[in-house]
Each structure stands twice: as C-alpha cells, then as structure tokens.
Motif scaffolding. Structure first.
Motif, PDB file in Angstrom:
ATOM      1  N   VAL A   1      37.521  49.497  53.753  1.00 31.45           N
ATOM      2  CA  VAL A   1      38.041  48.137  53.871  1.00 31.45           C
ATOM      3  C   VAL A   1      39.552  48.198  54.040  1.00 31.45           C
ATOM      4  CG1 VAL A   1      36.190  47.138  52.475  1.00 31.45           C
ATOM      5  CG2 VAL A   1      38.310  47.884  51.368  1.00 31.45           C
ATOM      6  N   ILE A   2      40.133  47.073  54.402  1.00 30.23           N
ATOM      7  CA  ILE A   2      41.581  46.908  54.364  1.00 30.23           C
ATOM      8  C   ILE A   2      41.870  45.757  53.405  1.00 30.23           C
ATOM      9  CG2 ILE A   2      42.003  47.835  56.658  1.00 30.23           C
ATOM     10  CD1 ILE A   2      42.152  45.058  57.771  1.00 30.23           C
ATOM     11  N   GLY A   3      42.955  45.861  52.665  1.00 33.43           N
ATOM     12  CA  GLY A   3      43.246  44.847  51.664  1.00 33.43           C
ATOM     13  C   GLY A   3      42.851  45.312  50.282  1.00 33.43           C
ATOM     14  N   ASP A   4      42.940  44.396  49.317  1.00 30.69           N
ATOM     15  CA  ASP A   4      42.756  44.778  47.915  1.00 30.69           C
ATOM     16  C   ASP A   4      41.430  44.318  47.332  1.00 30.69           C
ATOM     17  OD1 ASP A   4      43.202  42.087  47.908  1.00 30.69           O
ATOM     18  OD2 ASP A   4      44.834  42.119  46.441  1.00 30.69           O
ATOM     19  N   ARG A   5      40.528  43.784  48.150  1.00 34.22           N
ATOM     20  CA  ARG A   5      39.242  43.337  47.622  1.00 34.22           C
ATOM     21  C   ARG A   5      38.156  43.573  48.656  1.00 34.22           C
ATOM     22  NH1 ARG A   5      37.438  40.014  43.570  1.00 34.22           N
ATOM     23  NH2 ARG A   5      39.584  39.567  42.950  1.00 34.22           N
ATOM     24  N   CYS A   6      37.037  44.121  48.221  1.00 38.03           N
ATOM     25  CA  CYS A   6      35.924  44.381  49.129  1.00 38.03           C
ATOM     26  C   CYS A   6      35.243  43.061  49.485  1.00 38.03           C
ATOM     27  CB  CYS A   6      34.923  45.348  48.500  1.00 38.03           C
ATOM     28  SG  CYS A   6      33.509  45.723  49.568  1.00 38.03           S
ATOM     29  N   VAL A   7      35.041  42.833  50.759  1.00 35.83           N
ATOM     30  CA  VAL A   7      34.449  41.571  51.197  1.00 35.83           C
ATOM     31  C   VAL A   7      32.933  41.580  51.087  1.00 35.83           C
ATOM     32  CG1 VAL A   7      36.316  40.883  52.723  1.00 35.83           C
ATOM     33  CG2 VAL A   7      34.584  42.459  53.548  1.00 35.83           C
ATOM     34  N   PHE A   8      32.341  42.739  50.878  1.00 34.73           N
ATOM     35  CA  PHE A   8      30.887  42.811  50.770  1.00 34.73           C
ATOM     36  C   PHE A   8      30.406  42.781  49.321  1.00 34.73           C
ATOM     37  CE2 PHE A   8      31.282  44.291  55.162  1.00 34.73           C
ATOM     38  CZ  PHE A   8      30.274  43.541  55.755  1.00 34.73           C
ATOM     39  N   CYS A   9      30.968  43.613  48.460  1.00 36.84           N
ATOM     40  CA  CYS A   9      30.531  43.608  47.058  1.00 36.84           C
ATOM     41  C   CYS A   9      31.479  42.815  46.167  1.00 36.84           C
ATOM     42  CB  CYS A   9      30.379  45.028  46.539  1.00 36.84           C
ATOM     43  SG  CYS A   9      31.953  45.891  46.260  1.00 36.84           S
ATOM     44  N   SER A  10      32.620  42.358  46.723  1.00 33.60           N
ATOM     45  CA  SER A  10      33.613  41.527  46.013  1.00 33.60           C
ATOM     46  C   SER A  10      34.329  42.271  44.903  1.00 33.60           C
ATOM     47  CB  SER A  10      32.963  40.256  45.443  1.00 33.60           C
ATOM     48  OG  SER A  10      32.412  39.479  46.488  1.00 33.60           O
ATOM     49  N   ALA A  11      34.249  43.584  44.909  1.00 33.88           N
ATOM     50  CA  ALA A  11      34.929  44.352  43.870  1.00 33.88           C
ATOM     51  C   ALA A  11      36.436  44.359  44.107  1.00 33.88           C
ATOM     52  CB  ALA A  11      34.400  45.784  43.840  1.00 33.88           C
TER      53      ALA A  11
ATOM     54  N   HIS B   1      36.063  51.238  45.719  1.00 35.04           N
ATOM     55  CA  HIS B   1      35.745  52.128  44.608  1.00 35.04           C
ATOM     56  C   HIS B   1      34.350  51.857  44.052  1.00 35.04           C
ATOM     57  CE1 HIS B   1      35.984  49.422  41.024  1.00 35.04           C
ATOM     58  NE2 HIS B   1      36.642  48.668  41.874  1.00 35.04           N
ATOM     59  N   TRP B   2      33.737  50.721  44.434  1.00 37.88           N
ATOM     60  CA  TRP B   2      32.419  50.380  43.908  1.00 37.88           C
ATOM     61  C   TRP B   2      31.299  50.733  44.882  1.00 37.88           C
ATOM     62  CZ3 TRP B   2      30.653  49.298  39.256  1.00 37.88           C
ATOM     63  CH2 TRP B   2      29.351  48.759  39.137  1.00 37.88           C
ATOM     64  N   CYS B   3      31.396  50.221  46.137  1.00 34.53           N
ATOM     65  CA  CYS B   3      30.305  50.448  47.087  1.00 34.53           C
ATOM     66  C   CYS B   3      30.630  51.524  48.116  1.00 34.53           C
ATOM     67  CB  CYS B   3      29.906  49.149  47.788  1.00 34.53           C
ATOM     68  SG  CYS B   3      31.158  48.501  48.937  1.00 34.53           S
ATOM     69  N   GLY B   4      31.905  51.940  48.200  1.00 35.71           N
ATOM     70  CA  GLY B   4      32.283  53.039  49.069  1.00 35.71           C
ATOM     71  C   GLY B   4      32.581  52.686  50.504  1.00 35.71           C
ATOM     72  N   ILE B   5      32.394  51.429  50.916  1.00 36.67           N
ATOM     73  CA  ILE B   5      32.635  51.049  52.300  1.00 36.67           C
ATOM     74  C   ILE B   5      34.140  50.997  52.574  1.00 36.67           C
ATOM     75  CG2 ILE B   5      32.735  48.537  51.972  1.00 36.67           C
ATOM     76  CD1 ILE B   5      31.001  48.265  54.479  1.00 36.67           C
TER      77      ILE B   5
END
Length: 281
Positions: A258-268, A252-256
């Motif tokens: 992902v799978i799971g509940d936390r973005c591994v790139f922006c950590s959102a 929801h932050w960087c738009g990439i």
C-alpha cells in the motif's frame, strides 16, 4: 484480471477518458435489493477480479453505506476496499474514473486503492449555486445566507481543497489549481455559463467537458439549482507517475503493498512505534 473499480450509481460512472480506461462496475440500488443478492453480486465480483475498490459519495443514502459494510462483513473478505472521499459527487465520479485509468497499469490492488487518497489532493471541486441557505459542506456566514434569499443571487463555491465562497458578480473569482488540468461540469436546475465562460479561462484549463449531474449532488449542495464542476489531471502517464513515485510498504497485518499510513483493504493502521522492530546496531 485487473482490480475492479465499482461505483454505487450509474451517474458516477463517467465515460472513458481514453482507450485504456476500464469500465466501471455499477452496484445500483444496494439499499433496496435483497441482502442475499448484494452478497452474491459482490462475491462474484471478488472471485472474478481478485480485489474490488468501491467508490461512493458522502451524498449517498446512509442505507447504502450500511449495506456495503454488512456485505463485506458477511463475506469476511479483506479483498474489498470501501472508499468514501470527502468530495462532492461529481468529483467522486472523476476520482473513480482516474482509478479506472490506473487499473490498466501494473499497480497492485493495494497501491491502486490507496491512490485514491493521493489523487484527491490534485482535484479542485466546487459549484455555482442559486442558494446557500441549506449549504452545510462549506462555511457560510450570515451575510451570505441573507443574500441567498435575494432573487437572482448566485454563489461560486469551492469545497475542495480549501473552502471558498463568493457571491457572483464583477471580479468574483475562486482560487484554482497551479498546474494544468481539464474541467468537467454538470448542470442542474441553474442556467448559467459562468463555469465555462468565466471559471475555465481563469483557471487556464486545457479542455472542458460536460457530464450528467449526479443524483446525489442536490443533497450534497443543499439545492438543485447548481452547476457542479471539478478540475482534474487526465493524462494516464501523469497519474501513473504520481502514484508510482510514492513509497510503497507492506501492510503489517495483511501483507498487501500500500501507499500511505492505513491499509484500505483490512483498515489496519501502522503499529505503535514501540511495536516496530528495533534496527540492529
């Protein structure tokens, strides 16, 4: 270019599992080289590959982790994912190789980086130890501590997925995977064939391979008298099917994706439930 999978030492870059496995990018001596050099190296890697996933062990020096976070902050980049799983060093090397296998597939960088958390559930990682006196990664009772001082004592330890510790002897066993795996092991300053002659047949592994012992293993296990091991899934179609079958969603932050509940790139993390859009009707 496919997403780059980087490791922080050469002994975490295991040999390729098949012809499609991409080579690992090694980032050595991050805590010793000038900061400017580290920034330039990672910047060039991002420019070349688009995204970079750095996999490193909890046995790595704290200065290495600080340097990685510093470099990512200075680059102000959301295209660098730092992944530090709670696994022994050899299992970290195995996981990095699995990501290198998947990097050759049609997976987006966010999905590839997120896959690391998923694949940890299919690893069984442990070691045969000559002493547990300094082991703090697995619960050790007072009796085991006392026995570790007896000459010739050896202990079979499973650190993941569920901690287990047994003193080696007749009938000693560790609970293993309930699916077909391969086993990789690495010898330290301990002479024993229990892993290959006892554990491997008990776990019905489909193949056994030896690798160099990572330098960080002695720190992680609290002793250099160790034979480390890790059972894992090795076939690329199986790995791909596991990852591809999981629901993907955009961060929801960087738009990439992902799978799971936390973005591994922006950590959102996911937004609070009251911030989510309300479905119409």
């Amino acid at each position: 270019m496919p997403t780059a999978v980087a490791v922080t030492s050469a002994d975490l870059a295991l040999p390729a599992q098949d012809e499609r496995t991409l080579p690992a990018v090694v980032l050595p001596d991050l805590d010793r080289q000038p900061l400017e050099q580290a920034v330039l190296s990672l910047h060039a890697l991002v420019e070349q590959h688009g995204h970079v996933v750095v996999v490193y062990s909890r046995g790595a020096p704290a200065a290495v982790e600080r340097r990685l976070h510093t470099v990512r902050s200075l680059l102000e980049s959301d295209r660098i994912a730092l992944f530090r799983p709670d696994l022994p060093p050899l299992a970290v090397a195995v996981l990095a190789r699995q990501l290198r296998q998947l990097a050759s597939c049609d997976l987006g960088p966010g999905v590839l980086a997120s896959a690391g958390r998923l694949l940890t559930h299919y690893l069984h990682a442990g070691a045969l130890l000559g002493s547990v006196a300094r082991l703090d990664r697995v619960p050790v009772d007072l009796k085991a501590h006392a026995r570790s001082w007896l000459p010739g004592s050896q202990f079979a330890v499973l650190a993941h997925p569920e901690p287990q510790l047994v003193r080696l002897g007749p009938g000693a066993a560790l609970k293993g995977p309930e699916f077909a795996t391969r086993l990789v092991h690495a010898r330290g300053q301990l002479t024993s064939d229990w892993v290959t002659a006892g554990l491997a047949p008990a776990w019905n592994v489909q193949g056994v391979h030896e690798a160099p012992l990572p330098a960080e293993s002695a720190t992680w296990w609290g002793t250099g008298k160790v034979v480390e091991f890790c059972s894992h899934l090795s076939d690329l179609p199986v790995l791909y099917q596991l990852v591809a079958s999981v629901r993907q969603s955009p961060c929801h932050w960087c738009g990439i994706q992902v799978i799971g509940d936390r973005c591994v790139f922006c950590s959102a993390a996911p937004p609070p439930a009251h911030d989510l859009p309300v479905p119409a009707g």
